[in-house]
Design an enzyme around this catalytic site. Structure first.
Site, PDB file in Angstrom:
ATOM      1  N   LYS A  34       0.822  -1.214   0.000  1.00  0.00           N
ATOM      2  CA  LYS A  34       0.000   0.000   0.000  1.00  0.00           C
ATOM      3  C   LYS A  34       0.856   1.264   0.000  1.00  0.00           C
ATOM      4  CE  LYS A  34      -4.441  -1.707   1.547  1.00  0.00           C
ATOM      5  NZ  LYS A  34      -5.531  -1.645   2.528  1.00  0.00           N
ATOM      6  N   ARG A  50      -3.771 -10.089   4.572  1.00  0.00           N
ATOM      7  CA  ARG A  50      -4.289 -10.031   3.194  1.00  0.00           C
ATOM      8  C   ARG A  50      -3.135  -9.601   2.298  1.00  0.00           C
ATOM      9  NH1 ARG A  50      -6.671  -6.257  -0.382  1.00  0.00           N
ATOM     10  NH2 ARG A  50      -8.357  -7.151  -1.658  1.00  0.00           N
TER      11      ARG A  50
END
Length: 260
Positions: free
Chosen positions: A205, A239
């Protein structure tokens, strides 16, 4: 939790698998590398992502589920969607799935009803606004306090609505600045203390690649570092885009923890 994005515009190009052939290759690869379950997304939730119809989203999810069930019918699958229509049609067509709702039931409250009716495990994530508006909604007094208190309320709501199996996701990158993301990670243990499994979704991210001054393609090492920290604070699920790297982190962390 291995990411399978059936989209053409997810922020990390390596996670996009749009054709049946690409999906098949990705599923075989993820299972071989040790994925415990596969998270299917047909709607890109990156900041400013294009909105698509529920019909198109279901068409994409269906393409993925058809391939997954053919190749590995036993592996658990979650559907990354905030739309009750998409999840309900998926369950009717393919059987039970795990709900992965980026809005925690706020954007489509009927999704909570669907999860309760079919007794589906439910991942509730913290977010403000929508993927199109969330990055204009980053004002917090104390981001950890406010996220924890939001979850206290959502837990009461979801349990009262009949959701029995609940997982919490703090929503890294969703209506949070880079600094707020790191503050939230530092306080992740407080979310763990609420007593439900916590999912950490940090893989590649912007909080990582912007800090390092690189792009998502070069953010694996930073991801690995934050995966360790997530596990150290008590997260039970990761995840990930890179299954083998994450599996290695889990294996080393478990060996280390058993020596304490």
């Amino acid at each position: 939790m291995a990411i399978l994005n059936v989209t053409s515009d997810s922020f990390y190009a390596g996670s996009r698998s749009f054709s049946t052939e690409e999906i098949e290759h990705r599923v075989v690869e993820m299972v071989a590398e040790g994925a415990d379950w596969i998270d299917v997304g047909g709607y890109s939730s990156r900041p400013g992502a294009e909105d698509i119809s529920p019909e198109e989203e279901f068409r994409r999810v269906s393409r993925a589920l058809t391939t997954i069930r053919r190749l590995n019918p036993e592996i658990p699958v979650s559907v990354d969607s905030f739309r009750s229509e998409v999840v309900e049609r998926t369950v009717e067509a393919f059987g039970a799935v795990i709900v992965n709702d980026i809005s925690g039931g706020v954007l489509d409250p009927r999704l909570v009803e669907v999860a309760a009716r079919y007794a589906l495990p439910y991942i509730a994530m913290h977010m403000r606004g929508t993927p199109q508006t969330m990055q204009q909604m980053t004002h917090y007094g104390d981001v950890v306090d406010e996220v924890v208190e939001w979850f206290r309320g959502r837990i009461d709501y979801l349990k009262g609505a009949g959701v029995d199996q609940l997982i919490l996701d703090p929503g890294f990158g969703f209506a949070k600045t880079t600094e707020q993301n790191f503050q939230l990670l530092a306080g992740l243990h407080r979310l763990v203390e609420l007593g439900y499994p916590v999912l950490s979704a940090l893989s590649r991210k912007s909080m990582i690649y912007k800090t390092l001054g690189v792009g998502p393609e070069e953010a694996l090492h930073g991801t690995t570092a934050l995966h360790w920290e997530s596990l150290r604070q008590g997260a039970k699920l990761l995840r990930v885009h890179d299954v083998r790297a994450a599996r290695d982190v889990v294996q080393i962390f478990e060996k280390y923890s058993n020596k304490q």
